[in-house]
Scaffold this motif. Structure first.
Motif, PDB file in Angstrom:
ATOM      1  N   GLY A 181       0.820  -1.205   0.000  1.00  0.00           N
ATOM      2  CA  GLY A 181       0.000   0.000   0.000  1.00  0.00           C
ATOM      3  C   GLY A 181       0.852   1.252   0.000  1.00  0.00           C
ATOM      4  N   THR A 182       0.198   2.376   0.278  1.00  0.00           N
ATOM      5  CA  THR A 182       0.905   3.654   0.284  1.00  0.00           C
ATOM      6  C   THR A 182       1.641   3.894   1.592  1.00  0.00           C
ATOM      7  OG1 THR A 182      -0.743   4.582  -1.221  1.00  0.00           O
ATOM      8  CG2 THR A 182       0.648   6.142  -0.035  1.00  0.00           C
ATOM      9  N   HIS A 183       0.978   3.630   2.723  1.00  0.00           N
ATOM     10  CA  HIS A 183       1.585   3.913   4.026  1.00  0.00           C
ATOM     11  C   HIS A 183       1.968   2.652   4.795  1.00  0.00           C
ATOM     12  CE1 HIS A 183       0.799   8.129   3.503  1.00  0.00           C
ATOM     13  NE2 HIS A 183      -0.504   7.914   3.327  1.00  0.00           N
ATOM     14  N   ASN A 184       1.163   1.609   4.732  1.00  0.00           N
ATOM     15  CA  ASN A 184       1.497   0.320   5.361  1.00  0.00           C
ATOM     16  C   ASN A 184       1.770   0.457   6.860  1.00  0.00           C
ATOM     17  OD1 ASN A 184       1.550  -1.099   2.731  1.00  0.00           O
ATOM     18  ND2 ASN A 184       3.384   0.126   2.378  1.00  0.00           N
ATOM     19  N   HIS A 185       0.837   1.095   7.574  1.00  0.00           N
ATOM     20  CA  HIS A 185       1.029   1.327   9.003  1.00  0.00           C
ATOM     21  C   HIS A 185       1.061   0.026   9.807  1.00  0.00           C
ATOM     22  CE1 HIS A 185       0.905   5.634   8.649  1.00  0.00           C
ATOM     23  NE2 HIS A 185      -0.271   5.601   8.045  1.00  0.00           N
ATOM     24  N   LEU A 186       0.146  -0.906   9.511  1.00  0.00           N
ATOM     25  CA  LEU A 186       0.126  -2.155  10.273  1.00  0.00           C
ATOM     26  C   LEU A 186       1.406  -2.947  10.046  1.00  0.00           C
ATOM     27  CD1 LEU A 186      -1.339  -4.130  12.128  1.00  0.00           C
ATOM     28  CD2 LEU A 186      -2.324  -5.191  10.089  1.00  0.00           C
ATOM     29  N   ALA A 187       1.843  -3.046   8.799  1.00  0.00           N
ATOM     30  CA  ALA A 187       3.084  -3.764   8.497  1.00  0.00           C
ATOM     31  C   ALA A 187       4.256  -3.148   9.254  1.00  0.00           C
ATOM     32  CB  ALA A 187       3.345  -3.758   6.997  1.00  0.00           C
ATOM     33  N   GLY A 188       4.300  -1.820   9.299  1.00  0.00           N
ATOM     34  CA  GLY A 188       5.373  -1.153  10.021  1.00  0.00           C
ATOM     35  C   GLY A 188       5.328  -1.442  11.510  1.00  0.00           C
ATOM     36  N   ALA A 189       4.125  -1.431  12.091  1.00  0.00           N
ATOM     37  CA  ALA A 189       3.991  -1.712  13.517  1.00  0.00           C
ATOM     38  C   ALA A 189       4.398  -3.136  13.859  1.00  0.00           C
ATOM     39  CB  ALA A 189       2.548  -1.458  13.958  1.00  0.00           C
ATOM     40  N   LEU A 190       4.224  -4.050  12.905  1.00  0.00           N
ATOM     41  CA  LEU A 190       4.569  -5.458  13.129  1.00  0.00           C
ATOM     42  C   LEU A 190       6.017  -5.773  12.773  1.00  0.00           C
ATOM     43  CD1 LEU A 190       1.317  -7.124  11.745  1.00  0.00           C
ATOM     44  CD2 LEU A 190       2.098  -7.137  14.126  1.00  0.00           C
ATOM     45  N   GLY A 191       6.740  -4.801  12.258  1.00  0.00           N
ATOM     46  CA  GLY A 191       8.140  -5.033  11.912  1.00  0.00           C
ATOM     47  C   GLY A 191       8.327  -5.838  10.645  1.00  0.00           C
ATOM     48  N   ILE A 192       7.345  -5.821   9.755  1.00  0.00           N
ATOM     49  CA  ILE A 192       7.441  -6.564   8.498  1.00  0.00           C
ATOM     50  C   ILE A 192       8.314  -5.776   7.526  1.00  0.00           C
ATOM     51  CG2 ILE A 192       6.113  -7.395   6.503  1.00  0.00           C
ATOM     52  CD1 ILE A 192       3.837  -7.932   8.495  1.00  0.00           C
ATOM     53  N   PRO A 193       9.302  -6.408   6.907  1.00  0.00           N
ATOM     54  CA  PRO A 193      10.201  -5.690   5.989  1.00  0.00           C
ATOM     55  C   PRO A 193       9.442  -5.051   4.836  1.00  0.00           C
ATOM     56  CG  PRO A 193      11.060  -7.884   6.495  1.00  0.00           C
ATOM     57  CD  PRO A 193       9.655  -7.832   7.028  1.00  0.00           C
ATOM     58  N   THR A 194       9.908  -3.883   4.409  1.00  0.00           N
ATOM     59  CA  THR A 194       9.263  -3.202   3.283  1.00  0.00           C
ATOM     60  C   THR A 194       9.656  -3.815   1.948  1.00  0.00           C
ATOM     61  OG1 THR A 194      11.057  -1.583   3.276  1.00  0.00           O
ATOM     62  CG2 THR A 194       9.087  -1.022   4.527  1.00  0.00           C
ATOM     63  N   ALA A 195      10.837  -4.442   1.869  1.00  0.00           N
ATOM     64  CA  ALA A 195      11.275  -5.090   0.635  1.00  0.00           C
ATOM     65  C   ALA A 195      10.487  -6.374   0.429  1.00  0.00           C
ATOM     66  CB  ALA A 195      12.769  -5.388   0.689  1.00  0.00           C
ATOM     67  N   LEU A 196       9.910  -6.543  -0.762  1.00  0.00           N
ATOM     68  CA  LEU A 196       9.074  -7.709  -1.022  1.00  0.00           C
ATOM     69  C   LEU A 196       9.813  -9.013  -0.775  1.00  0.00           C
ATOM     70  CD1 LEU A 196       6.366  -8.846  -2.161  1.00  0.00           C
ATOM     71  CD2 LEU A 196       7.495  -8.891  -4.389  1.00  0.00           C
ATOM     72  N   SER A 197      11.043  -9.134  -1.239  1.00  0.00           N
ATOM     73  CA  SER A 197      11.787 -10.381  -1.090  1.00  0.00           C
ATOM     74  C   SER A 197      11.950 -10.757   0.375  1.00  0.00           C
ATOM     75  CB  SER A 197      13.158 -10.265  -1.762  1.00  0.00           C
ATOM     76  OG  SER A 197      13.887  -9.181  -1.212  1.00  0.00           O
ATOM     77  N   ASP A 198      12.191  -9.761   1.233  1.00  0.00           N
ATOM     78  CA  ASP A 198      12.366 -10.036   2.661  1.00  0.00           C
ATOM     79  C   ASP A 198      11.046 -10.371   3.338  1.00  0.00           C
ATOM     80  OD1 ASP A 198      15.110  -9.592   2.517  1.00  0.00           O
ATOM     81  OD2 ASP A 198      14.905  -7.455   2.926  1.00  0.00           O
ATOM     82  N   ALA A 199       9.968  -9.698   2.901  1.00  0.00           N
ATOM     83  CA  ALA A 199       8.652  -9.992   3.471  1.00  0.00           C
ATOM     84  C   ALA A 199       8.226 -11.421   3.135  1.00  0.00           C
ATOM     85  CB  ALA A 199       7.621  -8.998   2.956  1.00  0.00           C
ATOM     86  N   VAL A 200       8.483 -11.861   1.914  1.00  0.00           N
ATOM     87  CA  VAL A 200       8.093 -13.204   1.488  1.00  0.00           C
ATOM     88  C   VAL A 200       8.856 -14.276   2.257  1.00  0.00           C
ATOM     89  CG1 VAL A 200       8.146 -14.816  -0.452  1.00  0.00           C
ATOM     90  CG2 VAL A 200       7.302 -12.487  -0.791  1.00  0.00           C
TER      91      VAL A 200
END
Length: 307
Positions: free
Chosen positions: A95-114
């Motif tokens: 998404g544009t801001h990805n607040h929940l992902a940020g709060a959970l510490g999920i990497p912004t890079a797709l490869s790392d998130a996967v």
């Protein structure tokens, strides 16, 4: 948990028009396929329109893991379908801001998130429902939904970024500002307020300098409630500036400031515009908010102890 579901590949549902995904266009599917293959995973990728997210998630909510890509509004739709179920939600921050992902510490890079889905660590977080609609971050009525509607209309008309469209939309929303006369019923009692904006957050939102809008926990089973005090337009600008630098006056700037597990909002109108994780809809009054403690299982790095 295995990398694939018991019946086959990991179902991956992506809002193809949201944020990063929308910018990629025809490159989106191969980009996703490459990321999952590089992590040694098999994925069944479903690219859908935003309004089709609930139905797409519903089809796979008996899987052990479903991955959803999009912004916070998309994740809120997914949470509504997965609340109280054993299915774990994997998040692709597209998404544009990805607040929940940020709060959970999920990497912004797709490869790392996967990579998180190869050996997924599962944790339970709270979500909030209002009149049967779930949100993962926050809900608001008043100034913000009006601004969002104006911003999105300008984006569609002029094809400009969100932040550009938000400037004239905010000015216009301020000109049209009205105060909502509401009765709030929560754990601490009943209170009548007149407010230009009511904000309800999933868990505690910080107002401190450098921490504005951040949450230290997503699993405390409560909501934060902020009703901005009734002010004239210029005074509201001053309030906004003070809040941005962490200098809000709790007594003067807020008509209501509390934490609660349940909340009922009554008003004079039959319906009200409300923004749920940044997506505006209309709900019938009264609004009945309830926290679903631990209601959503998510894949997230366990090193983020209490985000």
């Amino acid at each position: 948990m295995a990398a694939e579901t018991a019946s086959g590949p990991i179902p991956v549902v992506v809002n193809r028009h949201g944020g990063t995904a929308g910018k990629l266009g025809d490159r989106l599917r191969p980009w996703l396929e490459e990321a999952f293959a590089a992590a040694g995973l098999t994925a069944a990728i479903h690219l859908v329109d935003g309004e089709d997210i609930p139905a797409a998630v519903r089809k796979h909510r008996d899987a052990r893991l479903i991955v959803v890509g999009g912004g916070d509004g998309t994740l809120g739709c997914a949470a509504n379908e997965l609340a109280g179920r054993d299915t774990a939600l994997g998040i692709l921050p597209l998404g544009t801001h990805n607040h929940l992902a940020g709060a959970l510490g999920i990497p912004t890079a797709l490869s790392d998130a996967v990579k998180l889905f190869a050996d997924p660590a599962i944790r339970a977080i709270d979500i909030v429902r209002v009149n049967g609609r779930a949100f993962v971050n926050n809900a608001s009525i008043g100034f913000y939904p009006v601004m969002v509607e104006g911003r999105d209309a300008r984006r569609e008309l002029h094809s400009v970024p969100k932040w550009v469209a938000a400037i004239p939309a905010g000015i216009d929303a301020l000109r049209r500002l009205r105060h909502h006369r509401l009765r709030l019923s929560h754990d601490a009692g009943d209170h009548a307020v007149a407010t230009p904006m009511l904000f309800v957050g999933n868990n505690r939102y910080s107002l401190e300098a450098g921490q504005l809008g951040k949450r230290n926990a997503l699993d405390k089973g409560m909501m934060s409630v902020f009703a901005v005090a009734s002010h004239r337009r210029l005074a509201l600008i001053g309030f906004a500036l003070r809040t941005l630098v962490g200098r809000a006056d709790m007594a003067a700037d807020f008509a209501e400031l509390t934490e609660t597990a349940t909340l009922t909002v009554e008003g004079r109108s039959r319906h009200v515009r409300i923004a749920l994780d940044g997506e505006v809809t209309r709900l019938r009054m009264p609004l009945r908010f309830e926290t679903l403690a631990g209601g959503l299982r998510v894949v997230a790095p366990l090193s983020v102890a209490s985000a």
